[in-house]
Each structure stands twice: as structure tokens, then as C-alpha cells.
Scaffold this motif. Structure first.
Motif, mmCIF file in Angstrom:
data_model
loop_
_atom_site.group_PDB
_atom_site.id
_atom_site.type_symbol
_atom_site.label_atom_id
_atom_site.label_comp_id
_atom_site.label_asym_id
_atom_site.label_seq_id
_atom_site.Cartn_x
_atom_site.Cartn_y
_atom_site.Cartn_z
ATOM 1 N N UNK A 1 43.680 31.832 22.656
ATOM 2 C CA UNK A 1 42.477 32.314 23.578
ATOM 3 C C UNK A 1 42.600 31.434 24.918
ATOM 4 N N UNK A 2 43.024 32.279 25.952
ATOM 5 C CA UNK A 2 43.239 31.505 27.381
ATOM 6 C C UNK A 2 42.061 31.042 27.857
ATOM 7 N N UNK A 3 40.919 31.643 27.901
ATOM 8 C CA UNK A 3 39.801 31.276 28.693
ATOM 9 C C UNK A 3 39.441 29.962 27.656
ATOM 10 N N UNK A 4 39.509 29.856 26.449
ATOM 11 C CA UNK A 4 38.980 28.577 26.012
ATOM 12 C C UNK A 4 39.963 27.494 26.402
ATOM 13 N N UNK A 5 41.329 27.736 26.408
ATOM 14 C CA UNK A 5 42.070 26.829 26.975
ATOM 15 C C UNK A 5 42.087 26.443 28.399
ATOM 16 N N UNK A 6 41.768 27.404 29.154
ATOM 17 C CA UNK A 6 41.296 27.004 30.517
ATOM 18 C C UNK A 6 40.478 26.171 30.756
ATOM 19 N N UNK A 7 39.341 26.500 29.874
ATOM 20 C CA UNK A 7 38.077 25.565 29.888
ATOM 21 C C UNK A 7 38.212 24.302 29.369
ATOM 22 N N UNK B 1 40.839 40.462 42.178
ATOM 23 C CA UNK B 1 40.253 40.356 43.483
ATOM 24 C C UNK B 1 38.668 40.534 43.099
ATOM 25 N N UNK B 2 38.420 40.656 41.743
ATOM 26 C CA UNK B 2 36.867 40.896 41.392
ATOM 27 C C UNK B 2 36.166 39.678 41.733
ATOM 28 N N UNK B 3 36.970 38.370 42.119
ATOM 29 C CA UNK B 3 36.322 37.327 42.467
ATOM 30 C C UNK B 3 36.963 36.634 43.679
ATOM 31 N N UNK B 4 36.415 35.364 44.147
ATOM 32 C CA UNK B 4 37.031 34.859 45.568
ATOM 33 C C UNK B 4 38.087 34.132 45.286
ATOM 34 N N UNK B 5 38.832 34.068 43.889
ATOM 35 C CA UNK B 5 39.993 33.303 43.664
ATOM 36 C C UNK B 5 41.247 33.297 44.554
ATOM 37 N N UNK C 1 43.871 39.869 32.257
ATOM 38 C CA UNK C 1 43.420 38.456 32.221
ATOM 39 C C UNK C 1 42.929 37.971 33.547
ATOM 40 N N UNK C 2 43.622 38.373 34.785
ATOM 41 C CA UNK C 2 43.240 37.774 35.771
ATOM 42 C C UNK C 2 41.616 38.075 36.246
ATOM 43 N N UNK C 3 41.213 39.027 35.821
ATOM 44 C CA UNK C 3 39.628 39.461 35.979
ATOM 45 C C UNK C 3 38.835 38.384 35.084
ATOM 46 N N UNK C 4 39.459 38.131 33.829
ATOM 47 C CA UNK C 4 38.528 37.536 32.580
ATOM 48 C C UNK C 4 38.642 36.071 33.300
ATOM 49 N N UNK C 5 39.663 35.679 33.850
ATOM 50 C CA UNK C 5 39.744 34.012 34.304
ATOM 51 C C UNK C 5 38.741 33.854 35.414
ATOM 52 N N UNK D 1 41.507 24.460 39.279
ATOM 53 C CA UNK D 1 42.563 25.030 38.362
ATOM 54 C C UNK D 1 43.386 26.239 38.932
ATOM 55 N N UNK D 2 44.708 26.405 39.044
ATOM 56 C CA UNK D 2 45.212 27.827 38.938
ATOM 57 C C UNK D 2 46.144 27.889 38.147
ATOM 58 N N UNK D 3 46.095 29.410 37.546
ATOM 59 C CA UNK D 3 46.916 29.648 36.264
ATOM 60 C C UNK D 3 48.070 30.277 36.582
ATOM 61 N N UNK D 4 49.130 29.848 36.289
ATOM 62 C CA UNK D 4 50.474 30.579 36.432
ATOM 63 C C UNK D 4 50.647 31.531 35.495
ATOM 64 N N UNK D 5 51.057 32.637 36.311
ATOM 65 C CA UNK D 5 51.691 33.928 35.357
ATOM 66 C C UNK D 5 53.022 33.911 35.487
ATOM 67 N N UNK D 6 53.960 33.431 34.600
ATOM 68 C CA UNK D 6 55.197 33.612 34.703
ATOM 69 C C UNK D 6 55.888 34.637 34.021
#
Lengths: 222, 222
Positions: free
Chosen positions: B198-204, B49-53, B15-19, B3-8
């Protein structure tokens, strides 16, 4: 003579004011907006606002309606015309952008074809479909390449009342005046003016070249 | 699940780090860059950049090579992938962008079709020419709409080794998992995540829905 100057890099905003009365308008491109920022783009608009010239924002929009509306919204009231690609089609895309711009008294300009050789790969082969989209979406203007006058001719024949804006003059190879003679209303010149040591003198010399071709002083280009 | 999250829109960069660790990457769109500015876009890149996404910049580039290079240059080193439209063709356009990105170790992603109904006006009718361009330009990835799985299937059949990224899931109507089942490598979701309380819950919850479809727990969509 109808000349629009393209700002594709964040030149001094004041140049837009100095070009007032000499050229017919300015066109600010995506890389200039990215590098200069939103406030720079608004400053250019204010500088250009000291005369009656066109202020066109050229983000080459090509997305769904929602994203294109979000993209132009910060420029409403600052720019008179917005360039999008006809390629993306109407429903859910250009239809929404057109309604949005109409509502805000701004003009839509649709790319019908492009100035580089690769435009032949897909864009030019789809020209009949592209013209259907232009017919239906009904923009104020059309972008067609100065480098291929025959396409300008086809668009002029089909869309008698729409403004035709032609990029590709100068650095990309087309000579001033030939797009006008083929039916364009404006020629767009970028680097040959903004990159010149004296941009105003460069603009005046291009206008002279346009005049000579349009008045028939120069033989038909082969 | 991919899953890729679009920031428009310019959401909080953090939020990019939290995801990180939850989704496979982020995609930053043109309106977010315009509104948030270049520094915001770089901040998002650092947070992600804090992860490999994947960090994809989606300017929907569709211009001559010179202008596209100027547009991406400020993001080199910050983003891994750059989205452009295949309909602009190779010579003088995508060929130049591809060389430029290759030189900087960045990836090109080409739009092959779009998620809105208007994509049928021109884009889908030109799919054969579009696929020729993709073949020749040889990008790392392709964008194809989750809303039309049959197009994903055609692209998957022809380009076995290219990554397929599918927008159109969520607000635009496609349900999670079906693009993956049709052959996509990633599904892209924007507003349904970034606009959630809750963007993280929505992603999950979207990832769970993807899993259910991909594992075959849900019947084929009609």
C-alpha cells in the motif's frame, strides 16, 4: 585503424551494419536511447552484430549500484561494454555494477576524465583518486579525452593492459590520430560521421587521417 | 512534510496522481525511463500534474553540454527539475545545460554528494571543488545524502537559499526526518514506498516519522 562511431541521436539502425568492416565498433549514447527507445537500441545492436565490432552502451552511468543494475539489465546480451563514471566510487556503486557485468559476460568501461574544458573543474583535479578507483574496480576499459593527450599518457603509463577509448575527436576539436599516438586504443567520433551526408565516406576519411598521424607522416601537435 | 517519491522502476503512472496531496513531488529515475519509455515518463508527468507537486527527472546527467541537452529536450514541458552531477564541471557541460533549462523555465538540480559508501572514494574528497562548481553554475537545488547529515550541514551553511534534496532514506539506511533536521528541504524515498503493498499508507507512515523527528520528539541520531 581503431575507430568507434558514437550514435548520440537515433540514426537509422541499419547504419551500424553498413559501418561493419570499416570501423571497430559503435557506441550508443543516452539521448539516442531516450529518443529511439529500447527497441531501437536493440535493433542497432542486432545490425552491428553482423560483424565482430564492439557494441558499447554509453549511459554515462553514475548512480548507486541498485539503480545502475536496473539501467543496464535490459541491454544485457545486446551490448558488450557499458560506460560508467569512475567518480561515483566502488562500494555500493561500481563494485556492484562490475560484479553484475562480470556475471553476464559484459565489460565495464570507466570514464577517467572528460573532453570538455569543465573537466578541469573537478574531474581532472581528482585524477589520483580516480585512478585508485580504476585500480580497485578493475574495468576492461577506460575513457579519456582525445582533447588532452597528456591525461591519456598518464593513464597509459599506469594501466598498461586496459583499453583506452578517446572521445572528443571531430566536433569537439581533437584531430584524428593524436589520441592513438598518445596511447589510446580507440578514437570515438560522433557527429562528424553520423551527421555527414555520406557517413561511410566520412569514416574512411577519418581512418586515413588516423593512419597518417600514427605512421608519423604528420608532425607532433603542439 | 516534504517528501519526494522516487520512481526507479516503471510503476503504474496513475500512482503519481494518487500520491498528489500526500507527498511534495515525484522523481523519475533513469532505469524507469529506459524500461517504461518516453511515453510512460510523459504519462507520469501528466498524472503528477493533477496537483502542484514537483516533477523531477533524475537521469544523473554527467556528460558534455551537447549530449545533456539532447537528453533532456524530450522532457521539457513535462518535468520541472532535472538532476545532473556537479563533478562534470561548468564550461562545455553544466553551463550549457543551465542556460538551456533557464531558457525553458526548468530547474537544474546538482548532485553534491551521494548516499553510498563509495561516495567517499572521490566525490566527498572533492567536495570543496564541487561547492565551487555549484557556486558558479547556480542551480535551483542540490542533492546531498540523507545517510551523511554532516555533508547536508556543510551545504546548508554555504548555500542558504538553495533547495537541498536528500536521497538515501529507507532502503539505503537513513531514517526519515534526520536529513530534514540537518538542513535538507526534501527527503527522497523510493522502494520503501513504491515497493510497498500500500504505497499511500507507506508514504503517510514515513511522513509521520518525519514529523516526529522534526518536532523533536525523537532523540538525536548518533
Amino acid at each position: 585503424m581503431p575507430l568507434i562511431v558514437a550514435f548520440d541521436e537515433p540514426v537509422e539502425a541499419e547504419l551500424a551494419a553498413r559501418l561493419c568492416g570499416i570501423v571497430d565498433g559503435i557506441k550508443v549514447g543516452l539521448p539516442a536511447v531516450i529518443r529511439g527507445g529500447l527497441e531501437w537500441a536493440r535493433e542497432v545492436s542486432r545490425a552491428a552484430g553482423s560483424c565482430e565490432g564492439l557494441r558499447i552502451l554509453d549511459l554515462k552511468l553514475a548512480d548507486i549500484g541498485h539503480v545502475m543494475r536496473l539501467s543496464v539489465e535490459p541491454f544485457i546480451g545486446y551490448y558488450d561494454g557499458f560506460i560508467a563514471h569512475s567518480f561515483v566510487g566502488g562500494e555500493g556503486s561500481l563494485d556492484e555494477l562490475k560484479s553484475y557485468l562480470d556475471h553476464h559476460g559484459a565489460r565495464l568501461v570507466l570514464v577517467a576524465s572528460m573532453s570538455h574544458p569543465g573537466s578541469r573543474d573537478v574531474y581532472d583535479r581528482a585524477l589520483d583518486f580516480i585512478m585508485e578507483v580504476i585500480e580497485r574496480v578493475d574495468p576492461w576499459g577506460i575513457v579519456a579525452p582525445a582533447t588532452r593527450p597528456s591525461i591519456i599518457g598518464r593513464l597509459r603509463a599506469r594501466f598498461a593492459s586496459k583499453k583506452i577509448l578517446s572521445p572528443g575527436v571531430g566536433a569537439q576539436g581533437a584531430r584524428p590520430g593524436y589520441a592513438l599516438r598518445a596511447g589510446a586504443d580507440y578514437e570515438i567520433v560522433g557527429r562528424a560521421i553520423t551527421g555527414a551526408s555520406d557517413p561511410l565516406a566520412a569514416a574512411k576519411s577519418i581512418i586515413e587521417a588516423q593512419e597518417e598521424v600514427v605512421r608519423g607522416g604528420v608532425e607532433e601537435d603542439g
